[in-house]
Enzyme design. Structure first.
Site, short mmCIF file in Angstrom:
data_model
loop_
_atom_site.label_atom_id
_atom_site.label_comp_id
_atom_site.label_asym_id
_atom_site.label_seq_id
_atom_site.Cartn_x
_atom_site.Cartn_y
_atom_site.Cartn_z
N ASP A 88 0.85 -1.19 0.00
CA ASP A 88 0.00 0.00 0.00
C ASP A 88 0.89 1.24 0.00
O ASP A 88 1.81 1.36 0.80
CB ASP A 88 -0.91 0.01 1.24
CG ASP A 88 -1.94 1.12 1.10
OD1 ASP A 88 -2.77 1.04 0.17
OD2 ASP A 88 -1.91 2.08 1.89
N ASP A 523 30.53 -22.55 -35.79
CA ASP A 523 30.60 -23.79 -35.00
C ASP A 523 31.28 -24.87 -35.83
O ASP A 523 31.56 -24.68 -37.03
CB ASP A 523 29.19 -24.24 -34.55
CG ASP A 523 29.24 -24.89 -33.17
OD1 ASP A 523 30.17 -25.68 -32.93
OD2 ASP A 523 28.36 -24.60 -32.34
N GLY A 548 33.85 -24.07 -38.65
CA GLY A 548 35.25 -23.92 -38.27
C GLY A 548 35.47 -24.29 -36.82
O GLY A 548 34.51 -24.53 -36.08
N ASP A 549 36.75 -24.31 -36.42
CA ASP A 549 37.10 -24.64 -35.04
C ASP A 549 37.64 -23.35 -34.41
O ASP A 549 38.65 -22.81 -34.88
CB ASP A 549 38.18 -25.73 -35.07
CG ASP A 549 38.63 -26.12 -33.68
OD1 ASP A 549 38.46 -25.31 -32.75
OD2 ASP A 549 39.16 -27.23 -33.53
N ARG A 565 27.35 -19.83 -22.80
CA ARG A 565 27.63 -21.14 -22.21
C ARG A 565 28.82 -21.83 -22.88
O ARG A 565 28.77 -23.02 -23.16
CB ARG A 565 26.40 -22.05 -22.29
CG ARG A 565 25.19 -21.44 -21.64
CD ARG A 565 24.13 -22.42 -21.36
NE ARG A 565 24.47 -23.17 -20.17
CZ ARG A 565 23.60 -23.84 -19.44
NH1 ARG A 565 22.34 -23.87 -19.78
NH2 ARG A 565 23.98 -24.51 -18.38
C1 M5T Z 1 3.01 8.19 -5.73
C2 M5T Z 1 2.71 7.25 -6.87
C3 M5T Z 1 1.77 6.26 -6.74
N1 M5T Z 1 1.48 5.41 -7.81
C4 M5T Z 1 0.44 4.36 -7.68
O1 M5T Z 1 -0.50 4.70 -6.71
C5 M5T Z 1 -1.20 3.53 -6.31
C6 M5T Z 1 -1.36 3.57 -4.82
O2 M5T Z 1 -2.52 2.94 -4.46
P1 M5T Z 1 -2.57 1.60 -3.61
O3 M5T Z 1 -3.83 1.60 -2.83
O4 M5T Z 1 -1.29 1.41 -2.84
O5 M5T Z 1 -2.60 0.45 -4.71
P2 M5T Z 1 -3.73 0.16 -5.82
O6 M5T Z 1 -3.32 0.73 -7.12
O7 M5T Z 1 -5.08 0.54 -5.33
O8 M5T Z 1 -3.62 -1.41 -5.96
P3 M5T Z 1 -3.92 -2.53 -4.84
O9 M5T Z 1 -2.58 -3.05 -4.43
O10 M5T Z 1 -4.74 -3.56 -5.53
O11 M5T Z 1 -4.65 -1.89 -3.70
C7 M5T Z 1 -0.33 2.35 -6.72
O12 M5T Z 1 -0.97 1.68 -7.80
C8 M5T Z 1 0.95 3.01 -7.20
O13 M5T Z 1 1.56 2.26 -8.24
C9 M5T Z 1 2.15 5.55 -9.01
O14 M5T Z 1 1.88 4.82 -9.98
N2 M5T Z 1 3.14 6.53 -9.12
C10 M5T Z 1 3.45 7.38 -8.10
O15 M5T Z 1 4.33 8.25 -8.27
#
Ligand code: M5T
Length: 666
Positions: A88, A523, A548-549, A565
């Site tokens: 989050d 190869d 070739g080798d 590899r």
């Molecule tokens: C500051 C900032 C945030 N984000 C997005 O903000 C959402 C936060 O919301 P969340 O509640 O944490 O997540 P969600 O999108 O609701 O998804 P979920 O995990 O299902 O809750 C996420 O998406 C992040 O990438 C960006 O893409 N760029 C940025 O600079």
């Protein structure tokens, strides 16, 4: 910590990302993690006032997201994941927590509060490890942490604000901006992990995986006893927010003790709803004198320690003769049974089980036995073993007999005609490596390869045997090709030579992704002669073959030499012969691209490289730094090293201005 081996610890595990955020998916996918996405249904409605610090809110929300998915999957998806990741992201400014704006005016309110100021972005991450037990209970282990990044916005004019809001970008993003896209234009500076702002603190996450998978979090240095901090079921959000007051310390440092608690949770499937929702913390808290926070659990005679350096709770049971830990026993049995699992895979592959179930999914054991000409009893055992290994699954039963079908793993890699088929390589493991490994004890005692001892059939030089070997190389090269071809920007090279390029699998991938490049596959004559069996249907004249080798013959001229590899199979002496030939054929600025398993510097892994070394007749596995030193002697300076999605790492070196002489003796 070496990142790739940490991520590779999760190979074969069912990892679930409990997030709908496309950014999180991209960040983890780019890191090479394979996972399923199961967005969480947890509503982000925790009461913010209940939290002393904003990051606590983010961590708690991440936990609830991950736990909701971990609880739901065994019932709704009928499978228990090994790991669920929840996250989050929040933005905090002037004591306010900003989440995703609900409408344009909300976005305006957020962005104007950020204008001209520094703010913090916190991402809370929760990792839930699920351990399924025989009695259908699931044990949950929860590790969580957070990361803080500071971001400063420029002064934003009204016009700019509205133009940005009208772009639509702010709406699904915390704080109303996306730093990775148009929002990047609003930012004056970033202090800390950029990806944390985008939505996932990858570096901190990898460090946590390192801790988890090296089991460091299960032990303290003075005791080997196991832990039990037992909660009798999965927490519901409101109860969890009522934590004992000093359960966490307010630390901005993400590696601080309070940032990373690991709770060992226990949940019974099928329990009453009430018990599913209630969560009992049976601990009292005390603060240790040595920077550790201790949680005492009088009922279970256990102490959980939040260690200072790892920021992880170590749960220590005070029982005297503690039983062996389940994870330890599991690990040992996994190792003991490894050969059985390999042989089951080889046999199913050789009998054509995966091809059969691809063309006729839903056959029962008797039908499979008939088709692959095996006994019913034997087929039954083999199919069941393959199910347990995640290679097959049983379809929902409509009749008393289980009906089998391929899992995604089998469809993707085990069918002989799959795009990334490893069928040829599996046969090579069965026919060549398996017998070699049965002589491992002698190999270790004598220090020599046992290739001579492995009974050779008269027709070992037959075309069929050669083709089988080439097929093995072809299938493993195809799997790694894209990762190697795309590891670096090669746009400045126009001609390449793939030394030991065998069937051209690598070369065809290179021309696919580099539209200006032509590749000569160099190869041995016998290999080049047979390579046409493997050419794609529509050949491209940007790939040519030269026989070739590479130890004896003149090498073709090229801007870029590719060695995938090859070097690990060579002694230092032979390696110098080859490298000096490549150096002689290269002018300053020419590139040399290596694809190899790179050992860790302390040679502690990865095990795929070290196990392979056990059957190598000559040569040795080396670390990236060792390769880099060897190449430097020939005037090639390492430009980049990249751990790719495949088992192989990639290293791009560039020929320096002047060639160093007589490298083999330097
Ligand atoms: C500051 C900032 C945030 N984000 C997005 O903000 C959402 C936060 O919301 P969340 O509640 O944490 O997540 P969600 O999108 O609701 O998804 P979920 O995990 O299902 O809750 C996420 O998406 C992040 O990438 C960006 O893409 N760029 C940025 O600079």
């Amino acid at each position: 910590m070496v990142l790739n081996p940490v991520i590779s610890k999760l190979v074969g595990k069912l990892v679930v990302l409990a997030s709908a955020s496309p950014r999180r998916q991209e960040i983890l996918r780019n890191a090479g993690l394979r996972f399923e996405v199961v967005p969480s249904w947890f509503k982000e409605t925790l009461s913010k006032e209940l939290f002393k610090a904003p990051y606590e809110y983010a961590v708690e929300t991440a936990r609830q997201k991950a736990l909701e998915v971990a609880r739901r999957m065994p019932f709704k998806h009928l499978k228990t994941p090994d790991m669920v990741i929840g996250a989050d992201t929040i933005v905090t400014v002037d004591g306010m927590i900003l989440e995703k704006p609900v409408d344009k005016h909300d976005a305006y309110r957020m962005l104007s509060s950020l204008s001209g100021k520094e703010h913090s972005v916190f991402t809370g991450v929760a990792i839930v490890l699920c351990h399924e037990k025989e009695n259908e209970e699931v044990d949950y282990q929860l590790i969580d942490f957070y990361e803080e990044t500071k971001v400063k916005f420029a002064d934003l004019s009204e016009d700019m604000l509205w133009e940005y809001i009208n772009s639509g970008e702010p709406m699904d993003k915390a704080g109303g901006y996306g730093i990775q896209a148009l929002g990047g234009m609003l930012v004056e500076y970033v202090h800390g992990d950029f990806l944390n702002v985008v939505g996932f603190p990858l570096n901190h996450f990898c460090k946590k995986l390192d801790v988890i998978y090296n089991h460091r979090f299960l032990f303290s240095d003075k005791t080997s006893e196991s832990v039990r901090l037992i909660h009798n079921c999965v927490p519901s959000a409101p109860e969890l927010t009522q934590k004992p007051p000093n359960a966490r310390e307010d630390k901005s440092n993400p590696s601080s003790p309070s940032a990373s608690p690991a709770h060992k949770l226990k949940r019974k499937n099928g329990n009453s709803k009430a018990s599913e929702r209630s969560w009992t913390l049976v601990n009292s808290l005390s603060k240790g004198t040595d920077g550790e926070t201790k949680l005492h659990d009088s009922e279970n005679k256990s102490t959980s320690i939040i260690s200072r350096d790892e920021g992880i709770k170590l749960n220590v049971t005070a029982e005297e003769d503690s039983e062996p830990k389940k994870e330890d026993l599991q690990r040992i049995y996994e190792l003991l049974d490894g050969f059985k699992a390999s042989k089951a895979l080889f046999t199913a592959s050789k009998l054509g089980v995966f091809d059969l179930l691809h063309s006729k999914p839903g056959l029962d054991a008797e039908q499979v036995a008939q088709e692959v000409k095996a006994s019913v009893k034997g087929a039954e055992c083999l199919l069941e073993a393959c199910v347990s290994l995640g290679l097959l699954r049983t379809k929902e039963r409509t009749c008393p007999k289980p009906a089998y079908e391929n899992t995604d793993l089998a469809t993707g890699f085990l069918r002989s005609d799959a795009g990334f088929s490893l069928h040829g390589y599996i046969q090579h493991c069965n026919d060549t490596l398996w017998p070699l490994f049965s002589h491992l004890e002698s190999a270790v005692k004598e220090g020599t390869s046992q290739r001579e001892k492995v009974k050779k059939s008269k027709d070992d030089n037959s075309q069929e045997v050669k083709l089988r070997f080439m097929n093995a190389m072809h299938s493993s090269a195809k799997v790694a090709a894209k990762a190697i071809a795309t590891a670096f920007d090669l746009s400045s090279y126009k001609t390449a030579c793939d030394l030991g390029g065998c069937t051209g699998a690598m070369a065809y991938e290179f021309i696919k992704v580099h539209s200006e490049l032509s590749v000569t596959v160099f190869d041995l004559p016998a290999v080049v002669e047979l390579s046409e069996y493997f050419h794609p249907q529509h050949t491209d004249n940007r790939v040519s073959f030269k026989a070739g080798d590479f130890f004896k013959d003149e090498l073709p001229k090229a801007d870029l030499f590719i060695l995938v590899r090859i070097l690990h199979d060579l002694t230092d002496e032979k390696l110098h012969v080859l490298l000096s030939k490549i150096a002689a054929a290269s002018t300053p600025g020419c590139g040399l691209l290596l694809g190899e398993i790179f050992l860790e510097e302390d040679r502690s892994g990865p095990s795929c490289g070290l196990l392979q070394a056990l059957s190598m007749s000559e040569g040795k596995q080396r670390s990236a730094a060792e390769y880099s030193r060897l190449l430097k002697r020939h005037g090639f300076i390492t430009a980049h090293v990249k751990h790719t999605n495949s088992l192989l790492g990639a290293m791009l070196c560039v020929k320096a201005g002047t060639t160093t002489a007589s490298p083999a003796h330097s």
